[in-house]
Design a protein around this motif. Structure first.
Motif, PDB file in Angstrom:
ATOM      1  N   SER A 132       0.832  -1.198   0.000  1.00 38.77           N
ATOM      2  CA  SER A 132       0.000   0.000   0.000  1.00 38.77           C
ATOM      3  C   SER A 132       0.867   1.249   0.000  1.00 38.77           C
ATOM      4  O   SER A 132       0.392   2.333  -0.264  1.00 38.77           O
ATOM      5  CB  SER A 132      -0.937   0.002   1.213  1.00 38.77           C
ATOM      6  N   ARG A 133       2.157   1.087   0.290  1.00 38.12           N
ATOM      7  CA  ARG A 133       3.076   2.225   0.375  1.00 38.12           C
ATOM      8  C   ARG A 133       3.726   2.440  -0.997  1.00 38.12           C
ATOM      9  O   ARG A 133       4.402   1.575  -1.517  1.00 38.12           O
ATOM     10  CB  ARG A 133       4.144   1.904   1.427  1.00 38.12           C
ATOM     11  N   VAL A 137       1.010   7.693  -6.368  1.00 36.56           N
ATOM     12  CA  VAL A 137      -0.281   7.016  -6.282  1.00 36.56           C
ATOM     13  C   VAL A 137      -0.734   6.632  -7.687  1.00 36.56           C
ATOM     14  O   VAL A 137      -0.730   7.454  -8.603  1.00 36.56           O
ATOM     15  CB  VAL A 137      -1.337   7.919  -5.611  1.00 36.56           C
ATOM     16  N   ARG A 169      -8.008   4.102  -6.146  1.00 33.61           N
ATOM     17  CA  ARG A 169      -6.616   4.527  -5.961  1.00 33.61           C
ATOM     18  C   ARG A 169      -5.895   3.378  -5.288  1.00 33.61           C
ATOM     19  O   ARG A 169      -6.403   2.800  -4.337  1.00 33.61           O
ATOM     20  CB  ARG A 169      -6.544   5.752  -5.048  1.00 33.61           C
ATOM     21  N   ASP A 171      -3.786   2.732  -2.902  1.00 28.93           N
ATOM     22  CA  ASP A 171      -3.104   3.251  -1.725  1.00 28.93           C
ATOM     23  C   ASP A 171      -3.405   2.423  -0.476  1.00 28.93           C
ATOM     24  O   ASP A 171      -3.096   2.823   0.633  1.00 28.93           O
ATOM     25  CB  ASP A 171      -3.491   4.714  -1.488  1.00 28.93           C
TER      26      ASP A 171
END
Length: 196
Positions: A132-133, A137, A169, A171
């Motif tokens: 997720s990092r 994005v 997204r 993220d």
């Protein structure tokens, strides 16, 4: 054309990972720290000696600040930028863990923030992307062409049927699963505005 089991696709992935790591000035140890993939596994992938899973490739892509689809392209020295790629020229790859097959639909090396990927997702398959990092994005849309899939993005769960399209997204952790008894087919549109 590469078939899903053609070892040529591993060579293409190897070249892309090597080139991207060199361009970013990262050592094997630095990429291992950024991606969470062991140094030995990265070395094997860069030599074309391993068939990495989708989960490993997504971790590498996040560590290199690119989309996973970028790892299936060709380096600019090999193929000139051309706005057209015929179906028989589109790279295919099969995830050795889940059995899903992805076809890179977009023309390789074409300067665009958009990448298209066609996925054939077997019944019962599941792929969990923990990454997720990211430095940049990515935006993604999933358009289901046939069958049904479940998509979990963080704590949100979506059930998608033929014709449905989900925008997101990237993220948060992402899980794709096919709870049905038949294969599903969907198109993924990825937008990376960092290079634009």
């Amino acid at each position: 054309m590469d078939s899903p089991n053609d070892p040529g696709i591993n060579e293409r992935i190897a070249r892309c990972v090597r080139d991207l790591r060199a361009t970013r000035g990262l050592t094997l140890d630095a990429l291992a720290a950024r991606s969470g993939v062991s140094r030995s596994m990265i070395s094997m992938i860069e030599r074309g000696a391993a068939s990495p899973t989708a989960v490993v490739l997504e971790k590498l892509a996040a560590g290199l600040s690119v989309s996973m689809a970028s790892l299936f392209g060709t380096s600019s020295e090999d193929t000139p930028a051309d706005p057209l790629v015929r179906r028989e020229q589109q790279a295919q790859w099969r995830d050795p863990q889940s059995g899903y097959t992805r076809r890179s639909v977009s023309p390789p090396n074409w300067p665009s923030p958009i990448q298209l990927v066609e996925v054939d997702f077997p019944a019962g398959a599941r792929v969990a992307y923990e990454t997720s990092r990211r430095e940049n994005v990515l935006h993604q849309q999933v358009w289901v062409m046939e069958g049904r899939i479940e998509v979990e993005l963080g704590d949100q769960r979506h059930s998608l049927h033929a014709g449905d399209c989900l925008a997101m997204r990237l993220d948060r952790p992402l899980i794709f699963s096919n709870p049905g008894t038949r294969a599903a087919r969907y198109v993924v549109a990825i937008c990376d505005m960092s290079g634009v």
